[in-house]
Design an enzyme around this catalytic site. Structure first.
Site, short mmCIF file in Angstrom:
data_model
loop_
_atom_site.label_atom_id
_atom_site.label_comp_id
_atom_site.label_asym_id
_atom_site.label_seq_id
_atom_site.Cartn_x
_atom_site.Cartn_y
_atom_site.Cartn_z
N ASP A 7 0.84 -1.16 0.28
CA ASP A 7 -0.18 -0.19 -0.49
C ASP A 7 1.12 1.48 0.47
O ASP A 7 0.21 2.67 -0.71
CB ASP A 7 -1.23 0.16 1.26
CG ASP A 7 -0.55 0.03 2.50
OD1 ASP A 7 1.11 0.00 2.36
OD2 ASP A 7 -1.29 0.53 3.56
N GLU A 18 4.39 -10.78 4.23
CA GLU A 18 3.45 -10.78 4.00
C GLU A 18 3.21 -11.68 2.81
O GLU A 18 2.45 -11.36 1.54
CB GLU A 18 1.80 -10.04 4.06
CG GLU A 18 2.07 -9.45 5.52
CD GLU A 18 0.19 -8.32 4.78
OE1 GLU A 18 0.31 -8.12 4.89
OE2 GLU A 18 -0.12 -8.67 6.43
N TYR A 71 -4.99 -8.12 12.34
CA TYR A 71 -5.51 -6.84 11.90
C TYR A 71 -7.03 -7.81 12.12
O TYR A 71 -8.21 -7.05 11.92
CB TYR A 71 -6.17 -6.17 10.17
CG TYR A 71 -5.11 -5.46 10.52
CD1 TYR A 71 -4.64 -4.56 10.82
CD2 TYR A 71 -3.51 -5.96 9.95
CE1 TYR A 71 -3.85 -3.52 10.58
CE2 TYR A 71 -1.73 -5.54 9.25
CZ TYR A 71 -2.57 -4.05 9.80
OH TYR A 71 -0.95 -3.65 9.35
N GLU A 76 2.26 -7.06 13.28
CA GLU A 76 1.64 -5.75 12.57
C GLU A 76 0.27 -6.12 13.43
O GLU A 76 -0.04 -6.66 13.21
CB GLU A 76 1.47 -5.56 11.49
CG GLU A 76 2.44 -5.01 10.52
CD GLU A 76 2.39 -5.05 9.65
OE1 GLU A 76 0.66 -5.26 8.46
OE2 GLU A 76 3.75 -5.25 8.56
C1 BDP Z 1 -0.33 -5.14 5.95
C2 BDP Z 1 1.46 -4.60 5.07
C3 BDP Z 1 1.26 -3.25 5.25
C4 BDP Z 1 0.34 -1.81 5.45
C5 BDP Z 1 -1.08 -2.85 6.00
C6 BDP Z 1 -2.22 -2.14 6.22
O1 BDP Z 1 2.07 -5.11 6.14
O2 BDP Z 1 2.27 -2.79 4.92
O3 BDP Z 1 0.21 -0.97 5.36
O4 BDP Z 1 -1.27 -4.24 6.07
O5 BDP Z 1 -3.20 -2.64 5.19
O6 BDP Z 1 -1.36 -5.81 5.21
O7 BDP Z 1 -2.29 -1.07 7.15
#
Ligand code: BDP
Length: 597
Positions: free
Chosen positions: A160, A410, A465, A501
């Site tokens: 992104d 990823e 997430y 993350e």
């Molecule tokens: C993850 C990626 C990261 C993105 C993040 C997002 O590793 O680079 O910025 O998602 O969507 O999958 O905020």
């Protein structure tokens, strides 16, 4: 590869500043053969994309040209003259007057050219650097170039963050003696109160090598001779997270009593080990608190900036972060040197982000092209990836702050072909550096049931997430899903888990009493739900929030002025979440919080 440093036998000239600048096609067919015919100047170091107001430059796909005149110091007679680019993102071609002297692929690692035969001390030469920004299925990171119906070439990619390009790091001219030190490798360990330092010195020709270790006061604490050996430091002061201590390894090439070349390599004495579900630094369990970051600031793009470097580290200290990951590419060497000096722990990542075509299918899992195949990511991709690993380790092997390599972000680790792709790369990383654990950051789609490669690695790094892309706005479900998954990975692999993350976008100033995504309250509540799950899962050894700061993203992605998962805004103001993280992290002292705490 050694960083250019001035020493009694070496001189360094920094070539940063304003360079003539043009995009391909706008400055004649052969721009290096004469002065670049252009009204534009670009700052170095900086990505060029945001410097100008012309969309044709920002969206350009292809080569751009930088040019300046360089004068060789007149005192360099008899010395080798070397040009060094800390980075050219993503491809570089370097010309001295009309001659091509270096080519390099890969936008985040340095390269050099010995230009002695083309220049003369006191003389001037024309330095032209071509920088290409194209990403294909055989570059790291990968991408695809498409041609729109109206004929415009467009760069697509599977990450992104915005594809900033240009000379984002410094350019140097430096001198070395004819017989010189080419490389130094330092590997340390601890034996009670004694530190051991295995060193290897590579020289440009057979030579007599002498080494000394100086402590932080400049006192000699060990010495030896020979191109490799082991030094012992009694009553050693180890390098520790939050309490950095650096020694200098002074390496001399001597000819009788004369010093022919000398180079000082700072190092820290520390050990890293994965044992069971623990991550140990100097034999002590370490709990990572911190962030995935980006090199990203307004106007400069990915250009290195010492002011932001100092400020970002201040903010990390303020918030209680003891570590960060160089997501999603190797950062400027200034950053790692700073981390060494300030005791911040680093997970060092290659630029292999986006080896994943499952994202084309989206979270709904629609059919997509296979990620690993002759037409998509293939042997040539892996060759480029192997080179990225080689260059990363060659550059960063001596940094005590670097405690783990991250080989990819990823990748599609649950797809057929993933194991065949990754197994040789993990083997390569271990061969190049047998001392540091190796990891990759696993995507949401790959669960402990479907992943095919995690057993090859030392630490389970998970990008998760729950509560944002999955169970959006439902933090009760999110917390339960997350905890279940953490337990699943722990049971299956019996390795430490780092949540590399987790994060939620938040627009500063947007508030709600409800669990409303995009509000500051929701970001706070999201982090709290994640933390409760981490604290109950014994195998979790760390938490890296995505992201340290808001950052610029590509136009082709649905975002509100970039990715807003930053705990700080792009101009580094704290959102509410920053204060909550501070309250949690500043009392941890590098140890894991328990659910009851
Ligand atoms: C993850 C990626 C990261 C993105 C993040 C997002 O590793 O680079 O910025 O998602 O969507 O999958 O905020």
């Amino acid at each position: 590869m050694l960083r250019p440093r001035p020493t009694p036998t070496r001189e360094v000239v920094n070539l940063d500043g304003l360079w003539r600048f043009a995009i391909e096609g706008s400055a004649g067919p052969c721009p290096w053969a004469g002065p670049l015919d252009t009204p534009l100047e670009a700052a170095v170091p900086a990505s060029y994309n945001d410097l100008f107001t012309d969309a044709a430059i920002r969206d350009h796909v292809g080569w751009v040209w930088y040019q300046r005149l360089v004068r060789v110091p007149r005192g360099w007679a008899g010395e080798r003259v070397v040009l060094r680019l800390d980075a050219a993102t993503h491809q570089g071609r370097v010309y001295v007057d009309d001659e091509l002297v270096a080519e390099h692929q890969g936008g985040y690692t340095p390269f050099e050219a010995d230009i002695t035969r083309l220049v003369r001390p006191g003389g001037e030469f024309r330095l032209t650097i071509g920088v290409g920004n194209e990403l294909t299925n055989t570059t790291i990171p990968p991408g695809t170039i498409t041609v729109s119906q109206d004929g415009r070439r467009q760069q697509k990619y599977l990450h992104d963050f915005y594809n900033y390009a240009g000379l984002a790091r410094s350019v140097w001219l430096y001198s070395v003696p004819a017989v010189h030190i080419d490389d130094i490798t330092v590997v340390t360990s601890l034996d009670g109160t004694t530190g051991t330092v295995d060193y290897t010195v590579e020289t440009s020709a057979p030579a007599t090598v002498r080494v000394r270790v100086l402590d932080a006061t400049g006192t000699e604490v060990a010495a030896s001779s020979g191109a490799n050996g082991t030094l012992r430091i009694d009553h050693v002061t180890p390098w520790q997270p939050g309490a950095a201590y650096l020694y200098d390894l002074v390496v001399d090439i001597v000819d009788r009593e004369a010093v022919v070349d000398t180079y000082t390599q700072p190092f820290g004495v520390r050990t890293v080990e994965v044992r069971g579900q623990e991550f140990l630094i100097n034999g002590e369990p370490f709990y990572f608190t911190g962030f995935g970051k980006h090199e990203d600031t307004p106007v400069r793009g990915k250009g290195h900036d010492d002011a932001y470097l100092v400020h970002d580290f201040q903010l990390m200290k303020w918030v209680g972060a003891n570590s960060f990951r160089t997501s999603h590419y190797p950062y400027a060497e200034e950053v790692l040197d700073f981390a060494d000096r300030h005791g911040i722990v680093v997970i060092d990542e290659t630029a292999a982000v986006g080896l994943n075509l499952a994202v084309e299918g989206g979270l709904a899992g629609r059919p997509h092209r296979p990620t690993f195949s002759g037409e998509t990511f293939n042997d040539d991709t892996r060759t480029a990836h192997a080179e990225a690993i080689r260059e990363l380790i060659a550059r960063d092997k001596n940094h005590p702050s670097v405690v783990m390599w991250c080989l990819a972000n990823e990748p599609s680790s649950h797809e057929e072909g993933a194991r065949e792709y990754f197994e040789p790369l993990v083997g390569l990383a271990r061969k190049l550096d047998p001392t540091r654990p190796v990891s990759y950051a696993a995507v949401m789609f790959a669960t402990h049931h479907s992943d095919r490669i995690m057993d090859l690695f030392d630490v389970v790094c998970l990008n998760r997430y729950y509560g944002w892309y999955v169970a959006t706005g439902d933090l009760i479900t999110a917390e339960a899903f997350l905890e279940g998954e953490l337990r699943g990975w722990a049971e299956k692999f019996d390795k430490p888990i780092l949540v590399s993350e987790y994060g939620a976008d938040a627009l500063p100033g947007l508030h709600s009493v409800w669990d409303t995504p995009w509000t500051e309250e929701y970001q706070l509540a999201y982090l709290a739900a994640n933390h409760r799950a981490f604290d109950r899962a014994e195998a979790v050894v760390g938490e890296h929030v995505w992201n340290f700061a808001d950052f610029q993203t590509s136009n082709g992605i649905h975002r509100v002025d970039g990715n807003r998962k930053g705990v700080f805004t792009r101009d580094r103001r704290p959102k509410s979440a920053a204060h909550a993280l501070r309250a949690r992290w500043t009392r941890l002292d590098n140890r894991k919080p328990r659910a009851a705490d």
